[in-house]
Design a protein around this motif. Structure first.
Motif, PDB file in Angstrom:
ATOM      1  N   CYS A 178       0.885  -1.167   0.000  1.00 34.69           N
ATOM      2  CA  CYS A 178       0.000   0.000   0.000  1.00 34.69           C
ATOM      3  C   CYS A 178       0.919   1.213   0.000  1.00 34.69           C
ATOM      4  O   CYS A 178       1.712   1.386   0.935  1.00 34.69           O
ATOM      5  CB  CYS A 178      -0.899  -0.019   1.238  1.00 34.69           C
ATOM      6  SG  CYS A 178      -2.011  -1.434   1.242  1.00 34.69           S
ATOM      7  N   ALA A 191      -0.959   6.945  -0.407  1.00 40.41           N
ATOM      8  CA  ALA A 191      -2.102   6.333  -1.096  1.00 40.41           C
ATOM      9  C   ALA A 191      -3.240   7.337  -1.235  1.00 40.41           C
ATOM     10  O   ALA A 191      -3.597   8.025  -0.277  1.00 40.41           O
ATOM     11  CB  ALA A 191      -2.570   5.107  -0.316  1.00 40.41           C
ATOM     12  N   GLU A 194      -5.752   1.287  -1.603  1.00 35.97           N
ATOM     13  CA  GLU A 194      -4.969   1.337  -2.845  1.00 35.97           C
ATOM     14  C   GLU A 194      -3.744   0.443  -2.667  1.00 35.97           C
ATOM     15  O   GLU A 194      -3.084   0.479  -1.628  1.00 35.97           O
ATOM     16  CB  GLU A 194      -4.525   2.779  -3.125  1.00 35.97           C
ATOM     17  CG  GLU A 194      -3.692   2.912  -4.397  1.00 35.97           C
ATOM     18  CD  GLU A 194      -3.362   4.371  -4.740  1.00 35.97           C
ATOM     19  OE1 GLU A 194      -3.917   5.292  -4.107  1.00 35.97           O
ATOM     20  OE2 GLU A 194      -2.550   4.560  -5.658  1.00 35.97           O
ATOM     21  N   TRP A 241      -0.323  -1.445  -4.726  1.00 31.08           N
ATOM     22  CA  TRP A 241       0.511  -1.498  -5.921  1.00 31.08           C
ATOM     23  C   TRP A 241       1.312  -2.804  -5.960  1.00 31.08           C
ATOM     24  O   TRP A 241       1.680  -3.341  -4.925  1.00 31.08           O
ATOM     25  CB  TRP A 241       1.521  -0.340  -5.940  1.00 31.08           C
ATOM     26  CG  TRP A 241       0.941   1.023  -6.133  1.00 31.08           C
ATOM     27  CD1 TRP A 241      -0.352   1.425  -5.920  1.00 31.08           C
ATOM     28  CD2 TRP A 241       1.657   2.192  -6.562  1.00 31.08           C
ATOM     29  NE1 TRP A 241      -0.478   2.765  -6.203  1.00 31.08           N
ATOM     30  CE2 TRP A 241       0.726   3.268  -6.599  1.00 31.08           C
ATOM     31  CE3 TRP A 241       2.984   2.447  -6.922  1.00 31.08           C
ATOM     32  CZ2 TRP A 241       1.096   4.566  -6.983  1.00 31.08           C
ATOM     33  CZ3 TRP A 241       3.346   3.735  -7.298  1.00 31.08           C
ATOM     34  CH2 TRP A 241       2.407   4.766  -7.336  1.00 31.08           C
ATOM     35  N   TYR A 251      -7.747  -1.209 -12.058  1.00 30.43           N
ATOM     36  CA  TYR A 251      -6.278  -1.184 -11.991  1.00 30.43           C
ATOM     37  C   TYR A 251      -5.729  -0.616 -13.280  1.00 30.43           C
ATOM     38  O   TYR A 251      -6.404  -0.626 -14.314  1.00 30.43           O
ATOM     39  CB  TYR A 251      -5.657  -2.526 -11.604  1.00 30.43           C
ATOM     40  CG  TYR A 251      -5.713  -3.697 -12.538  1.00 30.43           C
ATOM     41  CD1 TYR A 251      -5.149  -3.656 -13.814  1.00 30.43           C
ATOM     42  CD2 TYR A 251      -6.243  -4.911 -12.115  1.00 30.43           C
ATOM     43  CE1 TYR A 251      -5.153  -4.777 -14.639  1.00 30.43           C
ATOM     44  CE2 TYR A 251      -6.270  -6.029 -12.934  1.00 30.43           C
ATOM     45  CZ  TYR A 251      -5.712  -5.949 -14.195  1.00 30.43           C
ATOM     46  OH  TYR A 251      -5.722  -7.052 -15.004  1.00 30.43           O
ATOM     47  N   GLU A 287      -1.192  -0.532 -10.442  1.00 31.08           N
ATOM     48  CA  GLU A 287      -1.860   0.178  -9.351  1.00 31.08           C
ATOM     49  C   GLU A 287      -3.312  -0.293  -9.271  1.00 31.08           C
ATOM     50  O   GLU A 287      -4.074  -0.115 -10.216  1.00 31.08           O
ATOM     51  CB  GLU A 287      -1.842   1.700  -9.594  1.00 31.08           C
ATOM     52  CG  GLU A 287      -0.458   2.274  -9.848  1.00 31.08           C
ATOM     53  CD  GLU A 287      -0.445   3.793 -10.033  1.00 31.08           C
ATOM     54  OE1 GLU A 287      -1.528   4.426  -9.920  1.00 31.08           O
ATOM     55  OE2 GLU A 287       0.634   4.345 -10.288  1.00 31.08           O
ATOM     56  N   MET A 290      -6.938   0.179  -7.555  1.00 32.18           N
ATOM     57  CA  MET A 290      -7.688   1.227  -6.860  1.00 32.18           C
ATOM     58  C   MET A 290      -9.098   0.731  -6.545  1.00 32.18           C
ATOM     59  O   MET A 290     -10.001   0.818  -7.376  1.00 32.18           O
ATOM     60  CB  MET A 290      -7.748   2.469  -7.750  1.00 32.18           C
ATOM     61  CG  MET A 290      -6.364   3.098  -7.975  1.00 32.18           C
ATOM     62  SD  MET A 290      -6.341   4.331  -9.310  1.00 32.18           S
ATOM     63  CE  MET A 290      -6.113   3.247 -10.740  1.00 32.18           C
ATOM     64  N   ASN A 332      -7.893  10.436   2.302  1.00 34.32           N
ATOM     65  CA  ASN A 332      -7.954   8.981   2.418  1.00 34.32           C
ATOM     66  C   ASN A 332      -8.115   8.622   3.879  1.00 34.32           C
ATOM     67  O   ASN A 332      -7.181   8.807   4.668  1.00 34.32           O
ATOM     68  CB  ASN A 332      -6.669   8.380   1.839  1.00 34.32           C
ATOM     69  CG  ASN A 332      -6.637   6.873   1.949  1.00 34.32           C
ATOM     70  OD1 ASN A 332      -7.527   6.267   2.548  1.00 34.32           O
ATOM     71  ND2 ASN A 332      -5.606   6.259   1.401  1.00 34.32           N
TER      72      ASN A 332
END
Lengths: 249, 249
Positions: free
Chosen positions: B140, B144, B149, B151, B194, B214, B216, B234
């Motif tokens: 993460c 973020a 989120e 990656w 993504y 990524e 999401m 966030n």
């Protein structure tokens, strides 16, 4: 990637998370939609924005102030009572920085304001105009990101929203209410966001900038392409959106 | 505001709207969720991405290629059958340009890859790690934008996704499937996007860049503040998100 570089260098932790956040409650009654408010109520809300911006700017820690509205759950609203918000940040965030930089470079190379130049062209072409009053233009911008995205700009060059006079606020209230009414008559209850882009307080005066209000109806979802590229797919041409809004009184 | 300046100068109309768009259908059966596919099916999908990217790059009109997935209506999906998309553009869009510029400036000033530097730090600290395999790290990201989120990055420095070997695709498939499974077990059916960020084909080689994927999840709505500022609120710290995902096998 400025954040990523700071993180990689291990200097990110040093920054405190500071800022100011205000909620503007727009009516004493439990009204849900700004379009239901009277013109004088919306004028009072806009005047409150300006007054709070002038007050918040006195604190020199804040480099930018964003006033915005989320109406409807799908537009991110967590309160249903009609309201808007003001956030002051200790930095100039990316969208405002990019717009200011673009406007500054245009001004430096052409010797005139980017937004004034756009307004001259839009008023002449009329294809993307929704309405024009003595002091304001309502239009669907040329490279609109969202279906029925609509901007309101003052005709007079004015970098800061809070420079508005009482008469400006009154006329802006009429324009904003009329625009929200057109959208509501067209789509029924419609979640939307708006933001006021005003020049940052950091390093002022930014005489090249021109404040404006951007209305973003939530008729589509930003998806992988938009988040991954920063480009936007918009299935409604701004000329078509403007034509439909003009036809909806 | 590059678009706005071009519009104001009246030079925007000259550009043709060209590009390439492909839909990758990920399974012959009417499956809705990528997490329901078998590992070998996802590996075939990833291999197809790489093969199509290599093919599309032969056309020198395209300066960048974006592969992305929208799963679930709230993530912008208009087809429900499991699929992803590839779009090639005659320009490098803003998000990819900004990431590449940030990575290039970091490389020029520090003499090492920004993403490799982040990976070294994340593997050492472990607070934001979701999983680590021989070839990939799932994490993460520190700043973020969205709750949960996540990656996926190759540990080996690799600018272009399509440089992956068959073994890379197989291992990435395991990582991606395991990550989507964690998210699904945590949240049930979850709309998500993504994107694969791979170095642009314009002016290659971009040896300083490091491709990554990524993810999401759509657990929140971008609202007025996000659209107006380009900064993101966030409510879930990445350390907390990573801890919860690690605990969900």
């Amino acid at each position: 990637m400025g954040n990523a570089a700071k993180f990689a260098d291990g200097i990110f932790e040093a920054r405190a998370g500071i800022g100011t956040h205000e909620v503007i409650i727009e009516a004493p009654d439990h009204v849900l939609a700004m379009a239901s408010l009277e013109e004088r109520q919306i004028a009072a809300v806009l005047r409150a924005y300006g007054e709070r911006m002038l007050f918040v700017k006195k604190d020199k820690r804040w480099q930018s102030i964003l006033v915005y509205k989320n109406e409807g759950r799908e537009a991110g609203a967590t309160l249903e009572h009609v309201h808007s918000q003001l956030i002051a940040l200790p930095e100039v965030p990316r969208e405002i920085m990019d717009e200011m930089t673009g406007a500054r470079l245009f001004y430096e190379s052409r010797g005139r304001c980017l937004f004034c130049t756009i307004l001259t062209r839009e008023i002449k072409e009329r294809a993307r105009l929704v309405a024009e009053t003595e002091r304001f233009v309502v239009l669907c911008p040329y490279a609109a990101r969202f279906p029925f995205e609509t901007w309101i700009l003052p005709k007079t060059h004015m970098p800061y929203f809070e420079q508005c006079s009482a008469d400006d606020y009154a006329e802006l209230s009429r324009c904003l209410r009329a625009t929200l009414t057109r959208l509501t008559r067209r789509f029924g209850t419609l979640p939307f966001n708006y933001v006021i882009h005003s020049a940052a307080s950091a390093g002022e005066p930014h005489t090249y900038y021109h404040w404006h209000l951007e209305i973003m109806p939530k008729l589509s979802h930003a998806a992988g392409f938009e988040w991954g590229s920063g480009s936007f797919m918009n299935p409604v041409a701004p000329e078509e959106a403007a034509r439909m809004l003009r036809a909806t009184q």
